[in-house]
Scaffold this motif. Sequence first.
Motif, short mmCIF file in Angstrom:
data_model
loop_
_atom_site.label_atom_id
_atom_site.label_comp_id
_atom_site.label_asym_id
_atom_site.label_seq_id
_atom_site.Cartn_x
_atom_site.Cartn_y
_atom_site.Cartn_z
N GLY A 53 -41.92 -22.15 81.68
CA GLY A 53 -42.90 -22.86 81.99
C GLY A 53 -44.83 -22.70 81.52
O GLY A 53 -45.72 -23.07 81.13
N ARG B 297 -37.92 -24.06 88.66
CA ARG B 297 -39.85 -24.00 88.90
C ARG B 297 -39.83 -23.60 90.18
O ARG B 297 -38.78 -23.35 91.07
N THR C 251 -41.65 -20.51 85.83
CA THR C 251 -40.28 -21.04 86.15
C THR C 251 -39.65 -19.15 86.36
O THR C 251 -40.39 -18.34 86.78
#
Lengths: 159, 291
Positions: free
Chosen positions: B34, B78, B112
Amino acid sequence: MQVTMTVNGEELTREIEPRLLLVHFLRDTLGLTGTHWGCDTSNCGVCVVLMDGEPVKSCTVLAAMAGGHEIRTIESMEQEGVLDPVQQGFTEEHGLQCGFCTPGMIMTARALLDRNPHPSDAEIREAISGQICRCTGYTNIVKAIRWAAEHEAAAAPGS
Amino acid sequence: MQVPAPFEYERATSVEHAVALLENLGSEARIIAGGHSLLPMMKLRLATPEHLIDIGDLTDLAYIREEGGEVRIGALARHRDVLESDLLAERLPIFADAERVVADPVVRNRGTVGGSLCQADPAEDLSAVCMALGAQLVIRGSGGERVVPMRDFHVGPYETAVGDAEMLLEVRVPLRPDMGSAYEKVERRVGDWAIAAAGVALSFDGGTIAEAGIGLAAVGPGTVHLTRAEDALRGQAPSEELFAQAAKIAGEDCAPTADQRGPVDYKRQLAGELTHRALRRAAARALQQEV
């Protein structure tokens, strides 16, 4: 390196440095300065754009990471002279003063209403809780998003 | 303007590809998922990797499922996936408790589980959650997989057991009978790091506590594992007095430092109070008495 992504419905390819952040790609490479650039630390949320329909802070996404994805910015909201209901709501309810946070707020609100057409005030406040407005005290922003929800519901077929 | 130092960027097409890239590129290569921990560190030049390997396309690693008496969470799940998971809400409500107060909703769209754990920030919420739950972490290298318990996963602030040519693949949480879990956090404002936070997992055997796990965030040089409090709880019947005793130990056994979020005595007091509240809620959930 080359990156290819879809921005506001148009697929485009550009030569970039890998370290280029998405916010600077949009503003400096593409000239889409509607997306604002604020704290640079993923706190303020003025740089929010939609990536595959969900709000992201574009100062904390590499342009390279956005390759192959769909990006939507504030520039896509008005279509042929007609404001998006969220933009209209911000106008009707005085949802901005200086306007610096507004593009990010509007993009987050758009994503919220796309997933949840009838949000409660608490859900609206939760959705925009990652974004800072220093003018309005948020009350009018919440009203603006509620205005958009109500008018979209009224305009929806079958309602 | 904050700009990362230059690096080369590659996208992994599979776990095998990511591990091969790590092995070929050496110790200056880092995985990015992420990017919401690593990119801020790179902007501050606290991290200056020469190569980034983007695993964003490995969506097969974004699962949350129950299997073999465990809940398994892929490294690329996520924060939002965790918050919205019906499975976790039912089986391990500690995750939703924590995810509601991890950063903010927009950050949670990108950040994440794997990234949060590998950042190894002493104030990071999911690390305290995983400590409380006695999670096992699956690490993959070219030689195959190995499993490391959460208590051994962080080897220091911002340092993990993941080797240069390895990546975190999965979090495994053992499910126990009559289990309840909860997370309590106090932060100065929405999206901030904790001043202190406590994660608790309890399981029961009849009227007594069979297993207890407690992890604290932001009150030590790493995630604090409260083994002495866990020992005090095991085999006992739940009561306010027992929880108060464990909370007292929490205040004693944490190691906060004074900073802009508060002085040491306040943080110790807070760690104890949050441990007490989390114990109460975890027990109520296990015994289905939550109101």
